[in-house]
Scaffold this active site. Sequence first.
Site, PDB file in Angstrom:
ATOM      1  N   GLU A  40      63.648  54.042 -27.103  1.00 36.64           N
ATOM      2  CA  GLU A  40      63.094  55.712 -26.127  1.00 36.64           C
ATOM      3  C   GLU A  40      62.045  55.429 -25.597  1.00 36.64           C
ATOM      4  O   GLU A  40      61.366  54.920 -26.195  1.00 36.64           O
ATOM      5  CB  GLU A  40      63.363  56.806 -27.057  1.00 36.64           C
ATOM      6  CG  GLU A  40      63.059  58.138 -26.399  1.00 36.64           C
ATOM      7  CD  GLU A  40      63.389  59.140 -27.269  1.00 36.64           C
ATOM      8  OE1 GLU A  40      63.638  60.505 -26.797  1.00 36.64           O
ATOM      9  OE2 GLU A  40      63.165  58.689 -28.866  1.00 36.64           O
ATOM     10  N   LYS A 111      70.302  62.545 -23.818  1.00 40.49           N
ATOM     11  CA  LYS A 111      69.323  62.568 -25.325  1.00 40.49           C
ATOM     12  C   LYS A 111      70.602  64.871 -25.681  1.00 40.49           C
ATOM     13  O   LYS A 111      69.536  65.071 -24.714  1.00 40.49           O
ATOM     14  CB  LYS A 111      68.392  63.139 -25.271  1.00 40.49           C
ATOM     15  CG  LYS A 111      67.989  62.971 -26.678  1.00 40.49           C
ATOM     16  CD  LYS A 111      66.574  62.431 -27.009  1.00 40.49           C
ATOM     17  CE  LYS A 111      65.553  63.043 -28.377  1.00 40.49           C
ATOM     18  NZ  LYS A 111      64.319  62.999 -28.518  1.00 40.49           N
ATOM     19  N   CYS A 148      67.562  58.484 -30.668  1.00 39.91           N
ATOM     20  CA  CYS A 148      66.716  59.267 -31.461  1.00 39.91           C
ATOM     21  C   CYS A 148      66.598  60.354 -32.476  1.00 39.91           C
ATOM     22  O   CYS A 148      67.277  60.134 -33.285  1.00 39.91           O
ATOM     23  CB  CYS A 148      64.951  59.599 -31.036  1.00 39.91           C
ATOM     24  SG  CYS A 148      63.349  59.861 -32.434  1.00 39.91           S
TER      25      CYS A 148
END
Length: 265
Positions: A40, A111, A148
Amino acid sequence: MRISVGQFRPTGVVSENVATLRRLAESARDDGADLVLFPEESMFTVRHVHGPLAEAVDAGWSTFVAEVTRIAADLQIAIVAGGYEPSGTERPYNTVVAVDAEGRILGTYRKLHLYDAFKYKESDSITAGDRGILTIEVGGLTLGIMTCYDLRFPEVARALAVAGAEALLVPAAWFKGDHKIDHWQLLLKARAVENTVWVVAAGTRSDNTVGHSAIIDPLAVPVAFLGEEGEAVETAEVTRERIDEVRSFLPVLANRRTDVDALRP
């Protein structure tokens, strides 16, 4: 297929980070990798961007994607890397781009879960994803992408596994803090063994993030890993045969109950 994880310290400048991606992708290619996963914020880290974030993203996203496709085509290696995509608002998307070894874009993943935790609020500056999960095909394997903080939501990994993902690719910038490395390693292993899939995780390494990239097999055994290296690559063989072996004695997906109302999504 062989997959590499590339770990580095992103700056706030797209051109500098792209140069690092090329160096690490060359190392991955030299290791015989078919695909390299980058973290990321590979495009740039928000903390080092000068001026309004949306302006930096508007100026940098298309360049970043074009350079990633060029590196992939030049080196004949598939690349998956995280950046920031314009949303038409002041809050861009946190987006992963996946490119094959010919430089063709396989897909992008925005995301889903923003990091509004541990006294940080990603949603102040980023727009949450609006397109659901993404799987891609590389080297004969189906790969699912999650970013993440998504790692803390097991339903994302399960949805990808049910959709056929045989490996989960997890680009991350996992913040430091008490027990945070423990959480990172625990969650990577949990997502692997509860779905009997490979987990491939690339983390940024900075003053604020832990690094500790890893490749973990479907029984939650780490087969390649990094620590706090500022710029490094690790590579491992990721096979369907290992998935089949583990599922022969641990058939959790086959045993999963979907006929009970309380257990339905």
